[in-house]
Design a protein around this motif. Structure first.
Motif, PDB file in Angstrom:
ATOM      1  N   TRP A  13      22.542  58.511   9.260  1.00  0.00           N
ATOM      2  CA  TRP A  13      23.499  58.685  10.346  1.00  0.00           C
ATOM      3  C   TRP A  13      23.564  57.410  11.154  1.00  0.00           C
ATOM      4  N   SER A  14      24.730  57.094  11.589  1.00  0.00           N
ATOM      5  CA  SER A  14      24.920  55.874  12.362  1.00  0.00           C
ATOM      6  C   SER A  14      24.449  56.073  13.798  1.00  0.00           C
ATOM      7  N   PRO A  15      24.195  54.975  14.515  1.00  0.00           N
ATOM      8  CA  PRO A  15      23.811  55.107  15.926  1.00  0.00           C
ATOM      9  C   PRO A  15      24.878  55.814  16.756  1.00  0.00           C
ATOM     10  N   ARG A  16      26.134  55.641  16.383  1.00  0.00           N
ATOM     11  CA  ARG A  16      27.206  56.332  17.112  1.00  0.00           C
ATOM     12  C   ARG A  16      27.065  57.847  16.978  1.00  0.00           C
ATOM     13  N   ASN A  17      26.731  58.318  15.772  1.00  0.00           N
ATOM     14  CA  ASN A  17      26.550  59.761  15.585  1.00  0.00           C
ATOM     15  C   ASN A  17      25.324  60.269  16.332  1.00  0.00           C
ATOM     16  N   TRP A  18      24.257  59.475  16.361  1.00  0.00           N
ATOM     17  CA  TRP A  18      23.080  59.874  17.126  1.00  0.00           C
ATOM     18  C   TRP A  18      23.415  59.969  18.612  1.00  0.00           C
ATOM     19  N   SER A  19      24.217  59.031  19.120  1.00  0.00           N
ATOM     20  CA  SER A  19      24.574  59.090  20.536  1.00  0.00           C
ATOM     21  C   SER A  19      25.447  60.312  20.820  1.00  0.00           C
ATOM     22  N   ARG A  20      26.300  60.680  19.883  1.00  0.00           N
ATOM     23  CA  ARG A  20      27.088  61.898  20.064  1.00  0.00           C
ATOM     24  C   ARG A  20      26.189  63.134  20.096  1.00  0.00           C
ATOM     25  N   LEU A  21      25.161  63.146  19.246  1.00  0.00           N
ATOM     26  CA  LEU A  21      24.232  64.270  19.235  1.00  0.00           C
ATOM     27  C   LEU A  21      23.488  64.369  20.568  1.00  0.00           C
ATOM     28  N   VAL A  22      23.049  63.238  21.094  1.00  0.00           N
ATOM     29  CA  VAL A  22      22.372  63.232  22.397  1.00  0.00           C
ATOM     30  C   VAL A  22      23.326  63.702  23.488  1.00  0.00           C
ATOM     31  N   PHE A  23      24.569  63.262  23.413  1.00  0.00           N
ATOM     32  CA  PHE A  23      25.583  63.675  24.376  1.00  0.00           C
ATOM     33  C   PHE A  23      25.753  65.192  24.364  1.00  0.00           C
ATOM     34  N   ALA A 126      27.435  73.169  17.259  1.00  0.00           N
ATOM     35  CA  ALA A 126      27.428  71.868  16.591  1.00  0.00           C
ATOM     36  C   ALA A 126      26.003  71.428  16.254  1.00  0.00           C
ATOM     37  N   LEU A 127      25.067  71.651  17.171  1.00  0.00           N
ATOM     38  CA  LEU A 127      23.670  71.298  16.887  1.00  0.00           C
ATOM     39  C   LEU A 127      23.105  72.138  15.755  1.00  0.00           C
ATOM     40  N   CYS A 128      23.450  73.415  15.720  1.00  0.00           N
ATOM     41  CA  CYS A 128      22.981  74.281  14.635  1.00  0.00           C
ATOM     42  C   CYS A 128      23.569  73.848  13.292  1.00  0.00           C
ATOM     43  N   CYS A 129      24.841  73.452  13.297  1.00  0.00           N
ATOM     44  CA  CYS A 129      25.457  72.959  12.060  1.00  0.00           C
ATOM     45  C   CYS A 129      24.805  71.662  11.605  1.00  0.00           C
ATOM     46  N   LEU A 131      21.711  70.714  12.266  1.00  0.00           N
ATOM     47  CA  LEU A 131      20.380  71.062  11.784  1.00  0.00           C
ATOM     48  C   LEU A 131      20.456  71.717  10.410  1.00  0.00           C
ATOM     49  N   ALA A 132      21.447  72.579  10.198  1.00  0.00           N
ATOM     50  CA  ALA A 132      21.620  73.211   8.888  1.00  0.00           C
ATOM     51  C   ALA A 132      21.921  72.158   7.829  1.00  0.00           C
ATOM     52  N   GLY A 133      22.736  71.166   8.170  1.00  0.00           N
ATOM     53  CA  GLY A 133      23.015  70.094   7.218  1.00  0.00           C
ATOM     54  C   GLY A 133      21.764  69.322   6.842  1.00  0.00           C
ATOM     55  N   VAL A 134      20.930  69.042   7.830  1.00  0.00           N
ATOM     56  CA  VAL A 134      19.684  68.328   7.553  1.00  0.00           C
ATOM     57  C   VAL A 134      18.768  69.186   6.683  1.00  0.00           C
ATOM     58  N   LEU A 135      18.640  70.464   7.003  1.00  0.00           N
ATOM     59  CA  LEU A 135      17.765  71.347   6.220  1.00  0.00           C
ATOM     60  C   LEU A 135      18.283  71.543   4.798  1.00  0.00           C
ATOM     61  N   PHE A 136      19.581  71.715   4.641  1.00  0.00           N
ATOM     62  CA  PHE A 136      20.123  71.896   3.298  1.00  0.00           C
ATOM     63  C   PHE A 136      20.033  70.616   2.480  1.00  0.00           C
ATOM     64  N   THR A 137      20.093  69.473   3.133  1.00  0.00           N
ATOM     65  CA  THR A 137      19.880  68.216   2.423  1.00  0.00           C
ATOM     66  C   THR A 137      18.445  68.138   1.913  1.00  0.00           C
ATOM     67  N   ALA A 138      17.515  68.583   2.759  1.00  0.00           N
ATOM     68  CA  ALA A 138      16.110  68.591   2.343  1.00  0.00           C
ATOM     69  C   ALA A 138      15.888  69.557   1.180  1.00  0.00           C
ATOM     70  N   VAL A 139      16.561  70.686   1.190  1.00  0.00           N
ATOM     71  CA  VAL A 139      16.426  71.647   0.088  1.00  0.00           C
ATOM     72  C   VAL A 139      17.007  71.067  -1.191  1.00  0.00           C
ATOM     73  N   TYR A 140      18.134  70.378  -1.074  1.00  0.00           N
ATOM     74  CA  TYR A 140      18.774  69.798  -2.239  1.00  0.00           C
ATOM     75  C   TYR A 140      17.911  68.701  -2.866  1.00  0.00           C
ATOM     76  N   THR A 141      17.265  67.900  -2.028  1.00  0.00           N
ATOM     77  CA  THR A 141      16.427  66.823  -2.567  1.00  0.00           C
ATOM     78  C   THR A 141      15.118  67.367  -3.120  1.00  0.00           C
ATOM     79  N   TRP A 142      14.738  68.550  -2.757  1.00  0.00           N
ATOM     80  CA  TRP A 142      13.489  69.130  -3.244  1.00  0.00           C
ATOM     81  C   TRP A 142      13.700  69.549  -4.654  1.00  0.00           C
TER      82      TRP A 142
END
Length: 142
Positions: A13-23, A126-129, A131-142
């Motif tokens: 994720w880019s720094p811009r996306n991280w700043s949006r998440l913090v926002f 949006a935060l739940c979505c 987090l779900a994307g991060v978790l599903f990415t982890a499941v896919y790489t497993w």
């Protein structure tokens, strides 16, 4: 292209996306403050007295909550919202009458009671979505 060239790894994720998440995350407590009090007052007894007390407290808290929201938007998103005109002697009888008659007071109160809770729900979604994307990415790489 050379087959032996090293692959460059980039951050997911880019720094811009991280700043949006913090926002988004920073706004949830401020935006959900007054609705939380409304729900708490709804369960209290006697309801009429607590509801009246809540409305009076909300009327006095509107400038502080608006200031917090303006500072949050300025620091996280770079959006500068100009402040509303100052009411001289806001806590005096004349100042309270002027504040009660001002359009911006009621606009701010409506924002904090109606729009801000909807924005807090949307931010939680949006935060739940995310987090779900991060978790599903982890499941896919497993």
């Amino acid at each position: 292209m050379n087959a032996m060239a090293p692959l460059t790894k980039r951050a997911p994720w880019s720094p811009r996306n991280w700043s949006r998440l913090v926002f988004l995350a920073a706004g949830i407590p401020v935006q959900a403050a007054l609705p939380f009090v409304v729900v708490a007052v709804g369960f209290a007894r006697p309801r009429v007295a607590w509801s009246l007390l809540f409305l009076i407290a909300a009327f006095f808290l509107v400038p502080a909550l608006t200031w917090i929201e303006r500072q949050r938007l300025l620091s996280t998103a770079g959006i500068d919202i100009p402040p509303q005109p100052k009411i001289p002697g806001r806590l005096t009888r004349d100042g309270l009458i002027i504040a009660a008659q001002a359009r911006w007071t009621w606009r701010q109160l409506a924002y904090h009671l109606v729009v801000a809770p909807l924005l807090a729900v949307a931010a939680c979604f949006a935060l739940c979505c995310w987090l779900a994307g991060v978790l599903f990415t982890a499941v896919y790489t497993w």
